[in-house]
Design a protein around this motif. Structure first.
Motif, short mmCIF file in Angstrom:
data_model
loop_
_atom_site.label_atom_id
_atom_site.label_comp_id
_atom_site.label_asym_id
_atom_site.label_seq_id
_atom_site.Cartn_x
_atom_site.Cartn_y
_atom_site.Cartn_z
N LEU B 93 59.80 39.97 56.38
CA LEU B 93 61.76 41.19 55.19
C LEU B 93 61.86 40.05 54.64
O LEU B 93 61.73 38.69 55.26
CB LEU B 93 62.16 41.78 56.76
CG LEU B 93 61.28 42.55 57.76
CD1 LEU B 93 62.16 42.95 58.83
CD2 LEU B 93 61.03 44.18 56.42
N GLU B 94 62.92 40.67 53.92
CA GLU B 94 64.00 39.65 53.35
C GLU B 94 64.89 39.41 54.13
O GLU B 94 66.19 40.40 55.01
CB GLU B 94 65.12 40.65 52.60
CG GLU B 94 63.76 40.53 50.99
CD GLU B 94 63.99 39.87 49.81
OE1 GLU B 94 64.99 39.07 49.86
OE2 GLU B 94 63.02 39.86 49.26
N PRO B 95 64.80 38.13 54.27
CA PRO B 95 66.43 37.67 56.12
C PRO B 95 67.46 38.16 55.83
O PRO B 95 68.00 37.86 56.83
CB PRO B 95 65.96 36.27 56.10
CG PRO B 95 65.17 35.88 54.40
CD PRO B 95 64.59 36.57 53.26
N PHE B 96 67.79 37.67 54.34
CA PHE B 96 69.32 38.30 54.20
C PHE B 96 69.54 39.14 53.67
O PHE B 96 71.24 39.97 54.31
CB PHE B 96 70.23 36.97 53.61
CG PHE B 96 69.16 35.16 53.23
CD1 PHE B 96 70.11 34.73 54.21
CD2 PHE B 96 68.46 35.57 52.35
CE1 PHE B 96 69.81 34.41 54.55
CE2 PHE B 96 68.09 33.90 52.44
CZ PHE B 96 68.40 33.14 53.47
N GLU B 97 69.33 40.23 54.62
CA GLU B 97 69.12 41.36 53.67
C GLU B 97 70.01 42.91 55.04
O GLU B 97 69.16 42.11 56.41
CB GLU B 97 67.61 42.49 53.15
CG GLU B 97 68.02 43.14 52.11
CD GLU B 97 69.75 42.60 50.68
OE1 GLU B 97 70.08 42.76 49.79
OE2 GLU B 97 68.89 41.40 50.02
#
Ligand SMILES: Nc1ncnc2c1ncn2[C@@H]1O[C@H](COP(=O)(O)OP(=O)(O)OP(=O)(O)O)[C@@H](O)[C@H]1O
Ligand SMILES: [Mg+2]
Lengths: 253, 315
Positions: B93-97
């Motif tokens: 998963l995109e961590p900052f999203e």
């Protein structure tokens, strides 16, 4: 065309840009200002004019090109490398989208960011020097095409790269030297004869020359050649990307 | 398979050899039926993820063919993929999203128009609604796994692939996950999941496919297969060594160890009678004195060996 999917990718990538909007705007403004201080003031005092244009104004197109090219490459290469690196690429690969849609989404977002930065630099430059644009339509055309073609190249680099080092390698070893030696800060007519010939093998020369022509109406190489060069470059990148998706090279598996 | 149930996914003779030279699939064929839950059971490296990846378009097959509702996954991939949701084994998963953005992205990526009401339903069903504005990196592992499920469900797929949905998930969450899978099935979703655990396959699936070293050994109704998988062995250690088995014990088909000190009895835990009580009585009746008794579940590996032997023995 799956426009909803294209828009989804584009929005998602642009959100990444806007999350760091401050940094995205501030860093080109600062670096442009520094260039003007260093090149404009220091060198400009020795080279008063290049072909009738003040040196400060002369470097504006080159400066924009320099930043736009490196930004388009780094944003686009990171944009596609990052999902590969953290594994989220699975979702793109399992989605009902074709490679054209994926490319439009990612490259479109990277090109947009590069374009935004180009415009910011242009605006910043007007605070320091007088900037006139003789062929605004051509100026926009060159700028947009450069953003797109270098974002395409960045996309290829991002897919090719197996690690962060490789991601930096091509920009560092190939693109930056070509851009610096491509006449960003000088006219190639200022070079000795022999080096003028050598320089003509540098594709970036054609882009910067054409772009500068759209500002001042003068060019190192014919404008037609400039336009052909950038069209050829864009076509080449598209062909490589088409091949990548057809074979699944470095993305599927 | 009855003639009334059309397969939603048809896998024909799929093989996969990776660039490294590893052959992960040796000609796998399988029909997946509409609305069923099928579990792919197999040890590490069996080829489960490879099989799923090929069906979903994440990897390419070396040969063979997959169709989803008649759509070839290579030539007609748009139609095929639009029907499928994939929850990968690894948490990626995109961590900052923020959660809501990644889920919205998934829906759009699959070409479905934005529908925040539907996404709210999905997030609520996965107990993620309160976390919708949290960035992914701020979530626990179990929550991240649920975000992956939410992403897979965001475009309302008819078919859901769950690659080891309960890996690294605590008991409670595991139960919730099973519950969710049953609900999805009730809504008509076809579900394919992978697992290492017989118990998990038993708890969730209608049919179970056993896969090992790139070969699908058997695919059977759960109840049928459990009868074959539910075997246990009991090792009986004797006080005095035995030269040969007394005739009275013949029906139990015991194995006598070479030193004559151990008897091994195979029985079926799912059968109505295990025969243990009678065996012990008959041992006493034959005058044998027991020092110790040990029972063990046949290991997955033993079961595979058994299945493989059985399959090979078939004409
Ligand atoms: N990208 C890859 N490149 C080379 N070999 C691979 C790759 N992915 C998997 N393999 C090999 O293919 C075989 C099957 O792997 P796969 O991941 O499909 O197994 P699995 O059944 O999902 O295992 P697990 O239960 O551990 O997830 C293994 O031998 C593995 O090493
Ligand atoms: Mg796996």
């Amino acid at each position: 065309m799956n426009w909803i999917a294209i828009l989804a990718i584009y929005r998602f990538e642009m959100a990444r840009t806007f999350r760091t909007i401050f940094q995205s705007i501030l860093s080109p403004v600062i670096s442009t200002s520094l260039y003007f201080v260093v090149f404009g003031a220091a060198i400009g005092s020795r080279i008063a004019e290049v072909e009738g244009i003040s040196y400060g104004s002369f470097i504006v197109p080159g400066l924009i090109m320099l930043t736009v090219m490196t930004q388009a490459i780094s944003v686009a290469s990171f944009g596609i490398y990052f999902p590969k690196f953290i594994g989220t690429i699975y979702e793109i690969l399992s989605a009902p989208v074709n490679f054209i849609e994926i490319v439009i989404g990612y490259v479109g977002a990277a090109a947009t960011k590069a374009l935004m930065i180009g415009v910011i630099i242009l605006a910043t430059a007007t605070f320091f020097v007088e900037v006139r644009i003789e062929h605004p339509v051509w100026m926009v055309a060159f700028l947009v095409l450069t953003c797109i073609s270098f974002a395409l190249m960045g996309f290829i680099i991002g897919i090719w790269a197996r690690n962060f080092e490789q991601l930096q390698l091509v920009p560092l070893l190939v693109v930056t030297p070509l851009v610096f030696l491509g006449g960003s800060f000088y006219s190639i007519t200022m070079l000795p004869e022999f080096w003028q010939k050598v320089t003509l093998f540098n594709p970036v020369v054609y882009l910067i020359s054409g772009f500068r022509w759209s500002f001042f109406g003068m060019a190192d190489v014919a404008v037609g050649a400039s336009f052909a060069a950038i069209a050829l470059f864009t076509g080449l990148c598209l062909a490589v990307i088409w091949w990548i998706f057809r074979t699944g090279w470095r993305i599927r598996n | 398979m009855t003639s009334a149930t059309q397969p939603v996914i048809r896998i024909e003779n799929l093989t996969k050899t990776y660039a490294s030279g590893v052959t992960a699939l040796h000609g796998v064929s399988l029909d997946i039926l509409k609305g069923e839950i099928i579990a792919l059971l197999g040890p590490n490296g069996a080829g489960k993820t490879t099989l799923i990846s090929i069906i979903c378009g994440v990897a390419t097959a070396s040969s063979g063919r997959v169709t989803v509702k008649g759509h070839d996954t290579v030539t007609d991939y748009r139609a095929a993929r639009a029907l499928i949701g994939l929850v990968p084994q690894e948490i990626s998963l995109e961590p900052f999203e923020p959660v809501i953005n990644t889920v919205r992205f998934s829906r759009g990526l699959f070409g479905r128009p934005r529908d925040d009401a539907r996404l709210e339903e999905v997030l609520r069903a996965l107990s993620l609604w309160d976390k919708r504005h949290a960035r992914v990196m701020e979530l626990s592992g179990g929550m991240k796994r649920r975000v992956l499920i939410a992403k897979a469900l965001a475009h309302d797929p008819e078919i859901l692939f769950l690659d080891e949905p309960t890996a690294g998930v605590d008991v409670e969450l595991r139960k919730e996950m099973w519950e969710l899978v049953r609900e999805l099935k009730a809504q008509g979703t076809t579900i394919i999941l992978t697992t290492h655990y017989i118990e998990e396959a038993e708890a969730m699936a209608d049919r179970i496919g056993v896969i090992n070293r790139g070969r699908l050994l058997v695919v059977e109704e759960k109840t049928t297969l459990m009868r074959r998988l539910g075997k246990k062995r009991m090792v009986i250690e004797l006080q005095e060594p035995l030269a040969e088995l007394p005739g009275a014990l013949a029906p139990y088909r015991l194995e006598l160890s070479e030193d004559g000190r151990r008897l091994t009895y195979h029985y079926d835990t799912t059968a109505t009678r295990t025969g243990i009580t009678r065996l012990l009585a008959d041992l006493a009746g034959a005058g044998l004195r027991v020092r110790d008794i040990e029972t063990a579940q046949s290991s997955l590996e033993e079961i595979f060996v058994d299945l493989l032997r059985e399959e090979e023995a078939r004409p």
